[in-house]
Design a protein around this motif. Structure first.
Motif, mmCIF file in Angstrom:
data_model
loop_
_atom_site.group_PDB
_atom_site.id
_atom_site.type_symbol
_atom_site.label_atom_id
_atom_site.label_comp_id
_atom_site.label_asym_id
_atom_site.label_seq_id
_atom_site.Cartn_x
_atom_site.Cartn_y
_atom_site.Cartn_z
ATOM 1 N N GLU A 372 0.829 -1.208 0.000
ATOM 2 C CA GLU A 372 0.000 0.000 0.000
ATOM 3 C C GLU A 372 0.863 1.257 0.000
ATOM 4 O O GLU A 372 0.567 2.227 -0.712
ATOM 5 C CB GLU A 372 -0.923 -0.008 1.226
ATOM 6 N N ARG A 373 1.921 1.241 0.788
ATOM 7 C CA ARG A 373 2.816 2.397 0.836
ATOM 8 C C ARG A 373 3.473 2.618 -0.516
ATOM 9 O O ARG A 373 3.562 3.753 -1.006
ATOM 10 C CB ARG A 373 3.881 2.175 1.911
ATOM 11 N N ARG A 376 0.995 4.114 -3.012
ATOM 12 C CA ARG A 376 0.712 5.520 -2.705
ATOM 13 C C ARG A 376 1.852 6.434 -3.155
ATOM 14 O O ARG A 376 1.625 7.449 -3.834
ATOM 15 C CB ARG A 376 0.463 5.683 -1.198
ATOM 16 N N GLU A 380 1.534 9.122 -6.247
ATOM 17 C CA GLU A 380 1.625 10.551 -5.940
ATOM 18 C C GLU A 380 2.782 11.204 -6.685
ATOM 19 O O GLU A 380 2.628 12.289 -7.261
ATOM 20 C CB GLU A 380 1.775 10.752 -4.437
#
Length: 392
Positions: A372-373, A376, A380
């Protein structure tokens, strides 16, 4: 009369360096600390074994017993009982008749291609093969034809119209840039029809694909074929260092006698040899690791596509994310690094289609939170790099 100082001899290097910098293709080394807290999606440690204590412990114990280095070429003093054991275990695990360990995967590819070809040989190579295979074809003194990427009809045509009696077809199994899979069964059938050998670089397949990670060649039912030779690295899924060639016993005997990267190179260190053996043992004991690496790759690809990025469909553990330009790819990778996520930055000439990319390598030991990190941060920073597609 002017006195020459020799200072201008390498001025051409500065000119080339300036051109690379302007094109966004300059490279630099980045030493990493031993205790880095970065999330690693750039290495080839697919199974998370490079720091496994069973693997590192075996490496340390071998160094204490055998010494820091192998002390010579394999044909002089560089062969140990560890090398023999590793060759047996590799062949047994992958289903091949025999194996021969080299100091690197690069050396294994050069040795196999040059020893199995020559002026009387035609080589048909996939357009996207690894640089080590490209160098092997250049050194081979064979007639070389480059076929379209995964284009079996082109390969078949080249084989049927060749002017040499002997022939080799050369391919990666899993291509290192986009992670797509070669049509090994179809290529093998074309080779068999036209009396040619097939050489497969399974660097990104071993430990990830096939039954328990036995590789792409094993999965295609070709491991014991009399006309197929496989090369592998020990530095990816096995977390160590080195390379090997697997295939018919007579091929391996021929390489011992003729492969220059085997005869004239120092043997693989005892530490790396023992580490590879230990990693193979872990793989046998924990056959779920390859499937987990593939699951992580598929999860990463799906989530990044959903976020609007142009992402390859992974067949193994490599996920490729396209960037708008070489400069954008570099800036994007730097932005990821600044947020503690390491990704590969692939730019020309490393990419055969000249499309710059971030290359992510999935690992079996990544947690859900780490995935998930990664998604993200990459999403971004990708928006700032202009890589995210606008959606209606």
């Amino acid at each position: 009369m002017s006195v020459r100082t020799g200072e201008s001899v390498f001025d051409w290097i500065d000119t080339r360096a300036e051109a690379r910098a302007k094109a966004g293709l300059a490279r630099r080394l980045r030493p990493r600390p031993a205790d880095s807290t970065n999330l690693d999606l750039a290495s080839n440690d697919y199974l998370g074994l490079a720091r496994d204590k069973r693997v590192t412990g075996a490496a340390a114990a071998a160094s204490l017993r055998w010494g820091a280095g192998s002390t010579g070429s394999r044909l002089v003093t560089g062969s140990t009982d560890l090398h023999t054991e590793l060759e047996y275990e590799l062949a047994n695990f992958c289903g091949a008749q025999s194996a021969l360990v080299f100091s690197s995967g690069y050396a294994a590819n050069l040795g196999a291609l040059t020893a199995l070809s020559g002026p009387g040989t035609a080589i048909v190579a996939d357009q996207h093969i690894h640089a080590s295979l490209i160098d092997g074809t250049r050194l081979s003194k064979a007639d070389v034809v480059v076929a379209g990427h995964c284009d079996v009809p082109q390969v078949t045509h080249a084989l049927s119209t060749r002017g040499k009696r002997r022939a080799l077809v050369v391919t990666d199994s899993v291509f290192s840039v986009d992670g797509d899979l070669a049509p090994l069964a179809e290529l093998a059938a074309a080779c068999r029809e036209h009396d040619a050998a097939l050489i497969v670089d399974d660097a990104h397949g071993l430990g990830v694909l096939g039954d328990g990670g036995r590789g792409s060649v094993h999965a295609a039912g070709l491991a014991k074929a009399p006309d197929v030779v496989t090369t592998v690295t020990l530095s990816k899924s096995l977390g160590a260092q080195g390379g090997a060639v697997l295939g018919p016993s007579r091929v391996i005997r021929h390489l011992i006698d003729t492969a220059r990267t085997f005869i004239f190179d120092t043997g693989l260190s005892p530490a790396s040899t023992a580490a590879s053996l230990a990693a193979l043992k872990v793989l046998r004991e924990e056959p779920e690791r390859p499937a987990r690496a593939r699951e992580v790759a598929q999860d990463l690809a799906f989530r990044l596509k959903e976020a609007g990025l142009r992402v390859s469909t992974p067949t193994a553990a490599v996920v490729s994310v396209q960037a708008p330009s070489a400069e954008a790819a570099f800036d994007w990778a730097e932005a990821c690094r600044a947020q503690g996520v390491l990704v590969g930055c692939f730019r020309p000439p490393s990419v055969p289609d000249r499309i710059s990319r971030l290359r992510l390598t999935a690992r079996a030991d990544l947690s859900e939170g780490e995935v998930e990190r990664a998604v993200r941060v990459i999403t971004e920073t990708g928006a700032s790099a202009g890589a995210v597609s606008r959606r209606p």
